[in-house]
Write an enzyme that holds these catalytic residues in place. Structure first.
Site, PDB file in Angstrom:
ATOM      1  N   TYR A 121     -57.311   2.189 -22.989  1.00 50.57           N
ATOM      2  CA  TYR A 121     -57.084   2.826 -24.292  1.00 50.57           C
ATOM      3  C   TYR A 121     -58.135   2.369 -25.297  1.00 50.57           C
ATOM      4  CZ  TYR A 121     -52.395   4.533 -23.104  1.00 50.57           C
ATOM      5  OH  TYR A 121     -51.330   5.191 -22.558  1.00 50.57           O
TER       6      TYR A 121
ATOM      7  N   LYS B  37     -28.761 -18.653 -27.838  1.00 49.43           N
ATOM      8  CA  LYS B  37     -28.899 -17.357 -28.524  1.00 49.43           C
ATOM      9  C   LYS B  37     -30.097 -16.593 -27.963  1.00 49.43           C
ATOM     10  CE  LYS B  37     -31.549 -19.578 -32.244  1.00 49.43           C
ATOM     11  NZ  LYS B  37     -31.475 -20.133 -33.614  1.00 49.43           N
TER      12      LYS B  37
END
Ligand SMILES: *Cc1c(COP(=O)(O)O)cnc(C)c1O
Length: 396
Positions: A283, A56
């Protein structure tokens, strides 16, 4: 794939890597390690038990088609996915064997279960009735809730289970449960798990007394197998261990896991720049150079699935066989590392975020632990922007 393989092993140098596949940020998958893990896991299973490979979430980020195809070549013919579409995708790529959907499938899509020969989990009694009403002989495994209380029919609702077993349009091929604290060594959790196991087998016995033999039963996932290895069952649903990792750093299991990591994560240096003492960077200007520094800008970021909470020194990478700390805030597409003490770092150099570089290694579970999550989450979030290279020495 052939080209990549030849380029990877055509020379000893990493620089022989296919330049287009490794231009920015990429994943390398080592099939030999996957093969090793399959052999080890099969060696600790009961004779009767088979591996059900849990693929999955794009095989925990490893690439579900390629992983399942390789496992098919190794003789693995049983797979588990979370969603119908994951199963359909495998079928369209020619994957053979049984595919079990572990989760919910909308009744609007029951026809696809038949079209693509996919087994559906019966997640509760009402859902079982709905599948039966579709009137098309759908292959199913019945999920039993033995204590996790997520999906499944309670063991005490044995009449409901028997009723479903009599439904004409349900082709019941199996029955399973899921252990929810099998990773824990806590005495209370061990008792809870043992109780889950006992309740499941009591149900199996009770059905047997009524002459009902369920073809396949299963209850272990990775930790279930490593901590409770001697359970008589037909499948072990293995995810994280197949990929060569445990979920959490420092976990101790009853059986020592002899596993090899399948995935490496690497990226290229975009540029190297000098920073003068006192200058800030990135940033939020969260990095302040306390000395004249050399910083490499690396072309991978949280948009690729690398966790942003590894910013500001929380994470580290390997470059030129040495550790380098992540500085400043990780950006969506890039991150910064301090290479002041590492010689000759230049544009195009390879940075290892997960995996080996000469004699050093960063394990997925170390990265996930620093990021305060599980290896399962870290790996399954590695994004589609990363190219995936599959290395298989046996092709050469
Ligand atoms: C994801 C999943 C697994 C695999 O778990 P791992 O811990 O990765 O081995 C097994 N069973 C169910 C029901 C799952 O949802």
């Amino acid at each position: 794939m052939w080209m990549d393989v030849l380029l990877l092993y055509g020379g000893m140098e990493m620089e022989w890597l296919n330049k287009e596949m490794t231009d920015r940020a990429w994943i390398e998958i080592d099939f030999m390690n996957l093969k090793h893990n399959v052999s080890f896991l099969e060696s600790i299973m009961n004779k009767r038990c088979k591996l059900m490979a849990v693929v999955k979430a794009n095989a925990y980020g490893h690439g579900s088609t390629e992983i399942a195809r390789y496992l098919n070549q190794l003789g693995v013919d049983s797979f588990a996915v979370a969603t119908l579409d994951e199963g359909i995708s495998l079928r369209k790529q020619g994957i053979e064997g049984e595919i079990l959907v572990l989760g919910y499938t909308s009744p609007f899509r029951f026809q696809d279960l038949i079209t693509y020969n996919i087994i559906q989990t019966i997640i509760d009694y009402d859902y079982g009735q709905k599948v039966n009403e579709f009137n098309q002989n759908i292959a199913v495994h019945i999920k039993i809730d033995t204590g996790m209380h997520r999906l499944g029919i309670k063991t005490s609702d044995v009449l409901q289970i028997k009723e479903l077993l009599l439904c004409k349009s349900l082709n019941v091929k199996g029955m399973f449960t899921h252990l929810c604290v099998a990773d824990s060594n806590d005495e209370k959790d061990i008792r809870y798990t043992q109780n889950q196991i006992d309740n499941f087998y009591q149900l199996v016995d009770e059905l047997k007394k009524d002459g009902i033999e369920i073809p396949k039963i299963h209850l272990q996932s990775s930790y279930g197998l490593l901590n409770y290895p001697n359970i008589p069952c037909d499948y072990a649903r293995i995810g994280i261990a197949l990929y060569g990792s445990l979920s959490e750093l420092g976990d101790k299991t009853k059986i020592e896991p002899n596993l090899l990591p399948v995935l490496s994560l690497r990226a290229r240096v975009a540029l190297v720049r000098e920073l003068e003492e006192g200058e800030c960077m990135g940033y939020g200007l969260t990095f302040l150079a306390h000395r004249n520094s050399k910083v490499a800008v690396v072309s991978i970021g949280y948009g690729d699935g690398y966790p942003r909470n590894l910013s500001k020194g929380a994470g580290r990478v390997l470059i030129h066989g040495q550790y380098a700390g992540i500085i400043g805030n990780i950006c969506m597409d890039q991150l910064l590392i301090d290479v002041t003490d590492i010689d000759e770092v230049k544009e195009g150099d390879i940075v290892t975020l997960i995996g080996k570089d000469s004699d050093k290694e960063i394990k997925a579970v170390e990265v996930s632990s620093a990021s305060d999550t599980l290896a399962n989450e870290l790996l399954s979030r590695l994004g589609s922007r990363l190219k995936r290279i599959y290395k298989d020495l046996s092709y050469i």
